[in-house]
Design a protein around this motif. Structure first.
Motif, PDB file in Angstrom:
ATOM      1  N   LEU A  57     211.296  69.717  54.107  1.00 24.99           N
ATOM      2  CA  LEU A  57     210.293  68.675  53.878  1.00 24.99           C
ATOM      3  C   LEU A  57     209.035  68.926  54.706  1.00 24.99           C
ATOM      4  N   GLU A  58     209.214  69.401  55.906  1.00 22.92           N
ATOM      5  CA  GLU A  58     208.076  69.725  56.757  1.00 22.92           C
ATOM      6  C   GLU A  58     207.249  70.858  56.151  1.00 22.92           C
ATOM      7  N   LEU A  59     207.925  71.896  55.666  1.00 20.36           N
ATOM      8  CA  LEU A  59     207.232  73.014  55.011  1.00 20.36           C
ATOM      9  C   LEU A  59     206.432  72.541  53.809  1.00 20.36           C
ATOM     10  N   MET A  60     207.053  71.700  53.002  1.00 15.71           N
ATOM     11  CA  MET A  60     206.405  71.253  51.772  1.00 15.71           C
ATOM     12  C   MET A  60     205.236  70.307  52.051  1.00 15.71           C
ATOM     13  N   SER A  61     205.278  69.581  53.173  1.00 15.90           N
ATOM     14  CA  SER A  61     204.195  68.653  53.462  1.00 15.90           C
ATOM     15  C   SER A  61     202.989  69.353  54.085  1.00 15.90           C
ATOM     16  N   LYS A  62     203.191  70.563  54.615  1.00 16.91           N
ATOM     17  CA  LYS A  62     202.094  71.308  55.239  1.00 16.91           C
ATOM     18  C   LYS A  62     201.090  71.826  54.213  1.00 16.91           C
ATOM     19  N   ARG A  63     201.558  72.187  53.055  1.00 15.74           N
ATOM     20  CA  ARG A  63     200.701  72.788  52.035  1.00 15.74           C
ATOM     21  C   ARG A  63     200.867  72.046  50.734  1.00 15.74           C
ATOM     22  N   ASN A  64     199.950  72.274  49.855  1.00  9.43           N
ATOM     23  CA  ASN A  64     200.012  71.655  48.542  1.00  9.43           C
ATOM     24  C   ASN A  64     200.672  72.639  47.569  1.00  9.43           C
ATOM     25  N   TYR A  65     202.009  72.620  47.565  1.00 11.44           N
ATOM     26  CA  TYR A  65     202.760  73.489  46.669  1.00 11.44           C
ATOM     27  C   TYR A  65     202.873  72.851  45.291  1.00 11.44           C
ATOM     28  N   PHE A  66     203.380  73.598  44.359  1.00 13.50           N
ATOM     29  CA  PHE A  66     203.615  73.155  42.983  1.00 13.50           C
ATOM     30  C   PHE A  66     202.329  72.656  42.339  1.00 13.50           C
ATOM     31  N   THR A  67     201.323  73.497  42.377  1.00  8.62           N
ATOM     32  CA  THR A  67     200.033  73.131  41.802  1.00  8.62           C
ATOM     33  C   THR A  67     199.784  73.773  40.442  1.00  8.62           C
ATOM     34  N   LYS A  68     200.534  74.801  40.118  1.00  6.71           N
ATOM     35  CA  LYS A  68     200.280  75.524  38.862  1.00  6.71           C
ATOM     36  C   LYS A  68     200.663  74.698  37.643  1.00  6.71           C
ATOM     37  N   GLU A  96     201.093  79.612  44.625  1.00  6.22           N
ATOM     38  CA  GLU A  96     201.507  78.678  45.663  1.00  6.22           C
ATOM     39  C   GLU A  96     203.022  78.523  45.694  1.00  6.22           C
ATOM     40  N   GLU A  97     203.625  78.510  44.529  1.00  3.42           N
ATOM     41  CA  GLU A  97     205.067  78.354  44.455  1.00  3.42           C
ATOM     42  C   GLU A  97     205.779  79.579  45.015  1.00  3.42           C
ATOM     43  N   ASP A 143     208.825  82.132  49.674  1.00  3.73           N
ATOM     44  CA  ASP A 143     208.855  82.938  50.895  1.00  3.73           C
ATOM     45  C   ASP A 143     209.245  82.082  52.097  1.00  3.73           C
ATOM     46  N   ASP A 144     208.660  80.881  52.187  1.00  7.13           N
ATOM     47  CA  ASP A 144     208.986  79.981  53.293  1.00  7.13           C
ATOM     48  C   ASP A 144     210.450  79.554  53.246  1.00  7.13           C
ATOM     49  N   LEU A 145     210.952  79.249  52.049  1.00  7.51           N
ATOM     50  CA  LEU A 145     212.360  78.873  51.908  1.00  7.51           C
ATOM     51  C   LEU A 145     213.282  80.034  52.279  1.00  7.51           C
ATOM     52  N   HIS A 146     212.867  81.224  51.919  1.00  7.66           N
ATOM     53  CA  HIS A 146     213.659  82.405  52.269  1.00  7.66           C
ATOM     54  C   HIS A 146     213.737  82.566  53.780  1.00  7.66           C
ATOM     55  N   LYS A 147     212.632  82.319  54.493  1.00 11.74           N
ATOM     56  CA  LYS A 147     212.637  82.380  55.954  1.00 11.74           C
ATOM     57  C   LYS A 147     213.597  81.348  56.534  1.00 11.74           C
ATOM     58  N   VAL A 148     213.583  80.126  55.979  1.00 12.26           N
ATOM     59  CA  VAL A 148     214.493  79.078  56.442  1.00 12.26           C
ATOM     60  C   VAL A 148     215.931  79.529  56.227  1.00 12.26           C
ATOM     61  N   TYR A 149     216.199  80.116  55.072  1.00 12.87           N
ATOM     62  CA  TYR A 149     217.544  80.601  54.764  1.00 12.87           C
ATOM     63  C   TYR A 149     217.970  81.685  55.752  1.00 12.87           C
ATOM     64  N   LEU A 150     217.064  82.618  56.068  1.00 12.27           N
ATOM     65  CA  LEU A 150     217.401  83.700  56.991  1.00 12.27           C
ATOM     66  C   LEU A 150     217.625  83.195  58.412  1.00 12.27           C
ATOM     67  N   ASP A 151     216.937  82.102  58.771  1.00 12.23           N
ATOM     68  CA  ASP A 151     217.094  81.523  60.109  1.00 12.23           C
ATOM     69  C   ASP A 151     218.405  80.756  60.269  1.00 12.23           C
TER      70      ASP A 151
END
Length: 109
Positions: free
Chosen positions: A13-24, A94-95, A100-108
């Motif tokens: 939720l923090e990642l998604m609130s930082k940027r405006n994803y799902f714009t396409k 953007e998506e 990429d961000d979700l993948h980083k969370v998964y790897l962490d």
């Protein structure tokens, strides 16, 4: 385990609130969950298939051997540059950043 899942959810939720994803894709009708770009698609997967088909058609049209094997009417004038420009416009940049961000969370985890 629940605490770990809660932490992951909060990070997502923090990642998604930082940027405006799902714009396409723009939601057109909530009833049928359809989206629009200039094209109506039902999901990001369908958008990906459309872009893939545009790219495949462009590859065939640019390859002389493949074009001679394909069934085209001789009067058909297909502008490959326009197909490639459409494909570029349809890519959901953007998506992909979100993935990429979700993948980083998964790897962490």
């Amino acid at each position: 385990m629940q605490l770990k899942n809660k932490d992951r959810t909060e990070k997502l939720l923090e990642l998604m609130s930082k940027r405006n994803y799902f714009t396409k894709l723009k939601l057109e009708h909530k009833e049928d969950s359809s989206f629009t770009i200039p094209l109506k698609v039902s999901s990001y997967n369908e958008l990906n298939l459309i872009v893939s088909d545009l790219l495949k058609a462009s590859i065939v049209l640019m390859n002389k051997e493949a074009r001679s094997l394909a069934v085209f009417h001789k009067e058909t004038d297909i502008n490959v540059l326009i197909l490639l420009e459409i494909a570029l416009q349809l890519l959901p940049e953007e998506e992909m950043e979100l993935l990429d961000d979700l993948h980083k969370v998964y790897l962490d985890s």
